[in-house]
Motif scaffolding. Structure first.
Motif, PDB file in Angstrom:
ATOM      1  N   ASP A 175       0.490  -1.167   0.139  1.00  0.00           N
ATOM      2  CA  ASP A 175      -0.249   0.107  -0.092  1.00  0.00           C
ATOM      3  C   ASP A 175       0.947   1.394   0.440  1.00  0.00           C
ATOM      4  OD1 ASP A 175      -1.527   2.128   0.661  1.00  0.00           O
ATOM      5  OD2 ASP A 175      -2.992   0.900   1.586  1.00  0.00           O
ATOM      6  N   THR A 208      -3.643   2.005 -10.400  1.00  0.00           N
ATOM      7  CA  THR A 208      -4.476   0.803  -9.862  1.00  0.00           C
ATOM      8  C   THR A 208      -4.694   0.028 -11.008  1.00  0.00           C
ATOM      9  OG1 THR A 208      -6.179   1.281  -9.519  1.00  0.00           O
ATOM     10  CG2 THR A 208      -4.129   0.992  -7.324  1.00  0.00           C
ATOM     11  N   THR A 229     -11.949  -8.820  -5.385  1.00  0.00           N
ATOM     12  CA  THR A 229     -13.700  -7.700  -4.535  1.00  0.00           C
ATOM     13  C   THR A 229     -13.316  -7.029  -4.268  1.00  0.00           C
ATOM     14  OG1 THR A 229     -13.310  -8.050  -1.961  1.00  0.00           O
ATOM     15  CG2 THR A 229     -14.227 -10.460  -3.550  1.00  0.00           C
TER      16      THR A 229
HETATM   17  P1  NAD Z   1     -10.429   2.681   2.117  1.00  0.00           P
HETATM   18  O1  NAD Z   1      -9.879   3.910   1.426  1.00  0.00           O
HETATM   19  O2  NAD Z   1     -10.226   2.333   3.417  1.00  0.00           O
HETATM   20  O3  NAD Z   1      -8.890   1.404   1.348  1.00  0.00           O
HETATM   21  C1  NAD Z   1      -8.141   1.749   0.446  1.00  0.00           C
HETATM   22  C2  NAD Z   1      -6.788   1.548   0.569  1.00  0.00           C
HETATM   23  O4  NAD Z   1      -6.174   0.654  -1.212  1.00  0.00           O
HETATM   24  C3  NAD Z   1      -6.059   2.375   1.209  1.00  0.00           C
HETATM   25  O5  NAD Z   1      -5.413   2.384   2.301  1.00  0.00           O
HETATM   26  C4  NAD Z   1      -5.442   3.133  -0.079  1.00  0.00           C
HETATM   27  O6  NAD Z   1      -3.627   3.611   0.165  1.00  0.00           O
HETATM   28  C5  NAD Z   1      -4.828   1.936  -0.818  1.00  0.00           C
HETATM   29  N1  NAD Z   1      -4.628   2.431  -2.133  1.00  0.00           N
HETATM   30  C6  NAD Z   1      -4.426   2.922  -2.959  1.00  0.00           C
HETATM   31  N2  NAD Z   1      -4.394   2.947  -3.594  1.00  0.00           N
HETATM   32  C7  NAD Z   1      -3.245   2.356  -4.025  1.00  0.00           C
HETATM   33  C8  NAD Z   1      -2.411   1.241  -4.937  1.00  0.00           C
HETATM   34  N3  NAD Z   1      -1.993   1.835  -6.395  1.00  0.00           N
HETATM   35  N4  NAD Z   1      -1.200   0.544  -4.831  1.00  0.00           N
HETATM   36  C9  NAD Z   1      -2.598  -0.267  -3.484  1.00  0.00           C
HETATM   37  N5  NAD Z   1      -3.041   0.374  -2.369  1.00  0.00           N
HETATM   38  C10 NAD Z   1      -3.710   1.556  -2.745  1.00  0.00           C
HETATM   39  O7  NAD Z   1     -11.984   1.505   1.092  1.00  0.00           O
HETATM   40  P2  NAD Z   1     -11.980  -0.331   1.524  1.00  0.00           P
HETATM   41  O8  NAD Z   1     -13.528   0.317   2.040  1.00  0.00           O
HETATM   42  O9  NAD Z   1     -10.978  -0.601   1.787  1.00  0.00           O
HETATM   43  O10 NAD Z   1     -12.409  -0.796  -0.194  1.00  0.00           O
HETATM   44  C11 NAD Z   1     -11.614  -0.868  -1.363  1.00  0.00           C
HETATM   45  C12 NAD Z   1     -12.280  -1.235  -2.530  1.00  0.00           C
HETATM   46  O11 NAD Z   1     -12.874  -2.170  -2.294  1.00  0.00           O
HETATM   47  C13 NAD Z   1     -13.014   0.198  -3.100  1.00  0.00           C
HETATM   48  O12 NAD Z   1     -12.362   0.963  -3.439  1.00  0.00           O
HETATM   49  C14 NAD Z   1     -14.279  -0.830  -3.811  1.00  0.00           C
HETATM   50  O13 NAD Z   1     -13.657  -0.432  -5.149  1.00  0.00           O
HETATM   51  C15 NAD Z   1     -14.498  -1.770  -3.315  1.00  0.00           C
HETATM   52  N6  NAD Z   1     -15.492  -2.869  -2.899  1.00  0.00           N
HETATM   53  C16 NAD Z   1     -15.990  -3.569  -2.847  1.00  0.00           C
HETATM   54  C17 NAD Z   1     -17.313  -4.558  -2.807  1.00  0.00           C
HETATM   55  C18 NAD Z   1     -17.871  -5.246  -3.133  1.00  0.00           C
HETATM   56  O14 NAD Z   1     -19.170  -5.171  -3.271  1.00  0.00           O
HETATM   57  N7  NAD Z   1     -17.362  -6.267  -3.703  1.00  0.00           N
HETATM   58  C19 NAD Z   1     -18.258  -3.063  -1.745  1.00  0.00           C
HETATM   59  C20 NAD Z   1     -17.433  -2.561  -0.823  1.00  0.00           C
HETATM   60  C21 NAD Z   1     -15.697  -1.746  -1.436  1.00  0.00           C
END
Ligand code: NAD
Length: 335
Positions: A175, A208, A229
């Motif tokens: 991250d 990403t 996911t």
């Molecule tokens: P979050 O914002 O809490 O965490 C995202 C993390 O990704 C952060 O720590 C950020 O620093 C990191 N990040 C940013 N750029 C990056 C990179 N280039 N490489 C690696 N890491 C990087 O988000 P979250 O609540 O944990 O959600 C994560 C993802 O899950 C969301 O973006 C959303 O797309 C997805 N999501 C999917 C569902 C589903 O039903 N499938 C539901 C909710 C969220």
């Protein structure tokens, strides 16, 4: 009553929003259609729109919303890669979201994909229903002692890491903004080289997009399991299919897909699926696809309704918008 136009409505959305809307003084008009430049006109008379992951909130849509008097866009989800934030800012339309409703819902679904792939319980279920009690082809492997590589350690990534640590897995992470002191952060290439299971939990951004591609799939261990996911376009699907065909990738658990917006949440069981890539994936014995359902728990749906209606109430009352999306990074508009 303040009115909101609600797009891409499913029966379960109505149950949760209807049970709370009165308490927040919000009137809701539900539309089954997805929001896009053509359907945006339907919101005439509503000051707010409520939208979801596969709605198309492009510049064109924002312009039609503005012409029709919409003042706020409320995303009933965490991700917002499908919103043109610049266009919304230029139109002075704030965009709010639900940043945190249940990281457990998504993390636990990711675990379900992993365990199903590794222990083949989906196939066992079908086999035993047919009174076939043979175990041939069902040899799995222990997750205990294996290495999980988590890409993105926000709320969901950290929760999934914690669950997997509880099962005795070693967890490494990548991250750009490390946030968990208990995790071993490594460079991305090292994560690809060391992981037995790779799970994507970062947002879809220009950095990403296709983070899993033909190059990264050359670095990974033989028979690695890939879990997504998060958002479909984190994976170059053609490259993944090639790596599955050569046996480099041992299994893929996908709750999201690059081209999902046309298919997911709809029933095509009576027709021919007009997407060769998706059809090929579905046919592969070591690929498990779910239809962007990781969020779908009672707890998450309750929180989504509560926070979305709270966001709208704050807007209508002229209060600060705690969950407004600030345009601080270049998110891709479309997967
Ligand atoms: P979050 O914002 O809490 O965490 C995202 C993390 O990704 C952060 O720590 C950020 O620093 C990191 N990040 C940013 N750029 C990056 C990179 N280039 N490489 C690696 N890491 C990087 O988000 P979250 O609540 O944990 O959600 C994560 C993802 O899950 C969301 O973006 C959303 O797309 C997805 N999501 C999917 C569902 C589903 O039903 N499938 C539901 C909710 C969220």
């Amino acid at each position: 009553m303040c009115k909101a136009a609600f797009f891409d409505t499913k029966p379960y959305d109505k149950i949760y929003f209807d049970s709370m809307k009165q308490a927040y003084g919000i009137e809701i008009e539900y539309f089954e259609s997805k929001l896009n430049p053509q359907t945006a006109v339907m919101c005439g008379g509503a000051r707010a729109v409520v939208a979801f992951v596969n709605d198309d909130i492009s510049r064109e849509t924002v312009s039609v919303l503005k012409e029709n008097g919409v003042e706020v866009i409320a995303m009933r989800c965490a991700g917002y890669n499908n919103v043109d934030l610049s266009a919304a800012a230029e139109a002075s339309i704030p965009v709010v979201r639900v940043p945190d409703y249940s990281p457990h819902a998504v993390a636990e679904h990711t675990l379900a994909l992993l365990l199903t792939l590794v222990r083949k319980t989906h196939k066992a279920y079908i086999r035993t229903r047919d009174s076939n009690f043979s175990l041939n082809g069902f040899v799995g492997f222990d997750l205990f002692g294996k290495t999980l590589g988590v890409i993105g350690t926000g709320k969901i990534g950290r929760t999934f890491a914690e669950i997997c640590r509880g099962m005795g897995m070693d967890v490494i992470a990548y991250d750009p903004r490390p946030s968990d002191k208990r995790l071993e952060y490594v460079p991305l290439e090292e994560l690809f080289e060391r992981s037995d299971v790779i799970s994507l939990h970062c947002p879809l951004t220009s950095e990403t997009y296709h983070i899993i591609n033909s190059y990264s799939l050359r670095l990974v261990k033989d028979k690695v399991i890939i879990l997504n996911t998060s958002r479909g376009a984190l994976i170059d699907t053609e490259a993944l299919i090639e790596a599955i065909k050569t046996g480099k990738v041992g299994g893929a658990g996908l709750d999201v897909y690059e081209e999902e917006s046309e298919f997911f949440y709809e029933d095509f069981s009576e027709s021919i699926l007009r997407n060769d890539v998706l059809s090929r994936l579905i046919m592969m014995p070591n690929v498990l696809i779910t239809s962007h359902q990781a969020f779908l728990t009672h707890e998450a749906l309750s929180r989504i309704a509560e926070i979305t209606l709270g966001n709208l109430r704050s807007f209508f009352d002229g209060k600060p918008l705690e969950n407004e999306i600030k345009q601080n990074k270049k998110l891709l508009r479309k997967e």
